[in-house]
Write a protein that holds these residues in place. Structure first.
Motif, PDB file in Angstrom:
ATOM      1  N   UNK A   1      88.692   6.566  46.297  1.00 47.19           N
ATOM      2  CA  UNK A   1      87.429   7.294  46.179  1.00 47.19           C
ATOM      3  C   UNK A   1      86.301   6.497  46.792  1.00 47.19           C
TER       4      UNK A   1
ATOM      5  N   UNK B   1      97.299  20.460  50.360  1.00 52.24           N
ATOM      6  CA  UNK B   1      98.598  19.845  50.621  1.00 52.24           C
ATOM      7  C   UNK B   1      98.471  18.549  51.394  1.00 52.24           C
ATOM      8  N   UNK B   2      99.505  17.718  51.296  1.00 50.68           N
ATOM      9  CA  UNK B   2      99.545  16.479  52.060  1.00 50.68           C
ATOM     10  C   UNK B   2      99.461  16.830  53.535  1.00 50.68           C
TER      11      UNK B   2
ATOM     12  N   UNK C   1      97.180   8.731  37.115  1.00 50.63           N
ATOM     13  CA  UNK C   1      97.235   9.401  38.411  1.00 50.63           C
ATOM     14  C   UNK C   1      96.216   8.842  39.398  1.00 50.63           C
ATOM     15  N   UNK C   2      95.159   8.164  38.870  1.00 48.57           N
ATOM     16  CA  UNK C   2      94.093   7.683  39.758  1.00 48.57           C
ATOM     17  C   UNK C   2      94.601   6.621  40.717  1.00 48.57           C
ATOM     18  N   UNK C   3      95.785   6.041  40.430  1.00 44.92           N
ATOM     19  CA  UNK C   3      96.349   5.082  41.371  1.00 44.92           C
ATOM     20  C   UNK C   3      96.668   5.751  42.709  1.00 44.92           C
ATOM     21  N   UNK C   4      96.786   7.089  42.716  1.00 43.69           N
ATOM     22  CA  UNK C   4      97.106   7.799  43.954  1.00 43.69           C
ATOM     23  C   UNK C   4      95.858   8.227  44.706  1.00 43.69           C
TER      24      UNK C   4
ATOM     25  N   UNK D   1      98.365  17.500  40.027  1.00 43.37           N
ATOM     26  CA  UNK D   1      98.634  16.624  41.174  1.00 43.37           C
ATOM     27  C   UNK D   1     100.115  16.292  41.169  1.00 43.37           C
ATOM     28  N   UNK D   2     100.780  16.575  42.277  1.00 40.38           N
ATOM     29  CA  UNK D   2     102.221  16.326  42.378  1.00 40.38           C
ATOM     30  C   UNK D   2     102.975  16.878  41.177  1.00 40.38           C
TER      31      UNK D   2
ATOM     32  N   UNK E   1     100.404  19.915  46.607  1.00 43.71           N
ATOM     33  CA  UNK E   1     100.227  18.527  46.180  1.00 43.71           C
ATOM     34  C   UNK E   1      99.101  18.404  45.147  1.00 43.71           C
TER      35      UNK E   1
ATOM     36  N   UNK F   1      96.750  17.633  55.048  1.00 48.41           N
ATOM     37  CA  UNK F   1      95.516  18.359  55.309  1.00 48.41           C
ATOM     38  C   UNK F   1      94.330  17.411  55.228  1.00 48.41           C
TER      39      UNK F   1
ATOM     40  N   UNK G   1      97.589   8.093  48.263  1.00 49.36           N
ATOM     41  CA  UNK G   1      98.089   9.317  48.888  1.00 49.36           C
ATOM     42  C   UNK G   1      96.957  10.333  49.076  1.00 49.36           C
TER      43      UNK G   1
END
Lengths: 343, 238
Positions: B77, B25-26, B71-74, B60-61, B1, B28, B148
């Motif tokens: 922070x 990975x997702x 990608x920062x929407x996923x 990422x993905x 991921x 973890x 995510x």
């Protein structure tokens, strides 16, 4: 599980990918399925892989096969583009403006300009005299306030900028929205502080050119200020650089040009003077406004040349284009620097 | 991921990251452990694009994210020190971030906002908040958009015991949903409860990265802190 054990006892080679390789095997059960919700909602902007990284990946090919190969970019970026960026600039400019108007300095600046303008127009019956005095004040004060205020505001917004940088927004949008917020606020101040008195006392072409020059200089110096603040990490240093830049453009530059003229007095410098004037936005603004005032005869042969060139429609267009360059080039550089800046 | 390859970053002469290659990975939950200044925060900031690495790649993905932004929407922070515009009210900060991310999230997850009773201090300006309350705001913002990937830098530092438990519960429930969670902390007992794997970084180099259970089995210790202590001792001897 045996694989990871072996990895750990091996001599540690920095960045050696085998450690991940074995790890990827032990953890592969966590890999998302193709129909996973994440995989479906993922929409990425196209991004060309820099050569350097490409080379790193080529190195990987020589390693055991378990290294994950990202799919070709066309696949990853399939799907409709994000809707975030479309309005994000406007939304952020709104918050920047809100923040600026809250701290009252811009309001004070507006009132100061208003008081000075009204005072100068009321000093004599001839509005042209008022305009000349106002020109001199405007050419010193608007760049100074713009550059210092923009620099301080940028450093004070550092938290805001950090917060934004972790959101799905382009870095460039962050700098541009600072620019538009600052430029709008300062333009508004000039339009009210200088524009209103000029509209009352000297509603003519000269007055208009003075107003345009003041607005143009405000925007130019916001742009220069953002370049200075993006390039320097330290606040005190950034403000120092901003002040030095103002000092250079407002005072030092003229002294240097005078010195050059004196040193090369035996040569025809008229054409060179045009270039020198274009290299300083304050001088350019001053010359264009003075030409509107019909006192360029006082400037001698160089003045006549200026009149011939800058006094025409083409000259005005040229001056506007140069001012636009002065507003955009520092900003483009600032965006370039900011995109690679560590926050 | 989420995968980094040969990630390297120097600040002047100091190497903050030195060829870090990991694959996450997702599902973890990963502890980042290491002494102060070992490069943990730099690593997390690289993933977010706040720090630009000198070389290496992050995927990422399946998409390269260096230089990207969407990608920062996923990613959610929670920074080590949450810094916010001083003049803004708490409610305004939430409104602003929601407005900026409008169209970039599926639904809002305001579990934490309710658990921390954010409404009670929503009218206060950020300047007047205590360190712990700021941490609460940071935590709420990190989880708000149901991302995510969650990146939590010292999440429990400064939180009172009750709030700290609330946050830990939330992390566990997000982990159960199959998210990828990265946590740094110096409170090893927290990490023991929360995470499945441990990543140990010293002077920018990845020393090891393995499931906590394996680490415990290898060292014959029951607790993460003792297992790590033993590994550090071994490293010093070697």
């Amino acid at each position: 599980m045996k694989t990871t054990e072996t990895t750990f006892d091996e001599p540690k080679i920095p960045g050696h990918p085998r450690r991940i390789d074995t790890f990827a095997v032990t953890h592969s059960q966590g890999e998302p399925e193709p129909g996973d919700a994440i995989a479906e909602t993922a929409q990425f902007q196209p991004y060309t892989v820099p050569e350097r990284i490409q080379r790193d990946h080529d190195l990987h090919d020589r390693q055991p096969a378990a290294v994950h190969r990202p799919p070709a970019f066309a696949e990853a970026s399939a799907g409709k583009p994000s809707t975030v960026h479309r309005n994000s600039m406007l939304r952020i400019v709104k918050y920047v403006l809100y923040d600026i108007l809250q701290n009252r300095i811009v309001i004070g600046y507006t009132l100061f300009l208003l008081a000075v303008s009204l005072g100068l127009f009321n000093l004599s019956d001839d509005p042209t005299k008022g305009l000349v005095s106002l020109l001199n004040i405007a050419l010193i004060v608007t760049p100074l306030v713009s550059i210092v205020f923009a620099t301080i505001h940028f450093y004070n917004s550092y938290e805001f900028i950090e917060l934004l940088a972790a959101q799905p927004i382009r870095r460039s949008v962050i700098v541009w929205s600072q620019f538009f917020g600052l430029a709008l606020a300062l333009t508004l101040a000039v339009l009210i502080g200088i524009g209103v008195p000029v509209a009352i006392y000297a509603p003519n072409a000269t007055g208009l050119s003075l107003l345009v020059a003041a607005v143009g200089l405000s925007v130019v110096f916001v742009s220069v200020a953002l370049l200075a603040s993006v390039a320097t990490r330290d606040k005190a240093k950034g403000i120092g650089v901003a002040l030095l830049l103002w000092f250079y453009f407002a005072l030092l530059y003229d002294a240097l040009v005078l010195f050059l003229m004196f040193a090369f007095a035996d040569y025809p410098l008229e054409k060179a003077m045009l270039a020198f004037v274009s290299l300083n936005p304050i001088d350019l603004a001053r010359v264009v406004v003075l030409l509107q005032m019909d006192i360029s005869a006082l400037m001698g042969y160089t003045g006549a040349l200026f009149r011939e060139f800058l006094g025409t429609g083409w000259g005005i267009a040229f001056a506007t284009a140069v001012l636009l360059l002065w507003a955009s080039v520092p900003m483009l550089l600032a965006v370039r620097i900011f995109r690679r800046k560590d926050l | 991921m989420l995968e980094s390859t040969h990630l390297t970053k120097s600040f002047g002469k100091m190497k903050a990251l030195d060829g870090v290659s990991v694959r996450m990975n997702a599902g973890q939950a990963i502890s980042l452990v290491g002494p102060n200044g070992s490069g943990k925060t730099t690593f997390l900031k690289c993933l977010l694009g706040l720090v630009i690495p000198d070389s290496g790649d992050i995927v990422l993905n399946g998409a390269h994210i260096l230089g990207g932004w969407d990608y920062r929407r996923h990613i959610g922070y929670m920074p080590q020190i949450g810094r916010y515009p001083d003049n803004m009210r708490v409610g305004q900060v939430f409104d602003m971030v929601k407005e900026i991310r409008r169209g970039a999230f599926e639904h809002l997850d305001d579990d934490l906002m309710r658990a921390f009773e954010v409404e009670k201090f929503a009218h206060k300006t950020m300047r007047t908040l205590s360190g712990g309350t700021r941490q609460k705001v940071s935590a709420c913002l990190a989880f708000l958009f149901d991302p995510a990937v969650l990146i939590l830098d010292e999440p429990t530092a400064g939180l009172d015991p009750v709030s700290s438990e609330i946050l830990k519960e939330k992390v566990l429930s997000e982990k159960a949903k199959g998210k990828l969670i990265l946590v740094t902390s110096h409170i090893l007992s927290d990490l023991d409860e929360l995470t499945t794997d441990v990543m140990y970084i010293i002077e920018g180099k990845l020393q090891f990265y393995q499931p906590i259970e394996q680490l415990k089995a290898r060292t014959g210790e029951e607790k993460l802190n003792r297992a790590l202590a033993q590994v550090m001792k071994q490293n010093a001897a070697a």
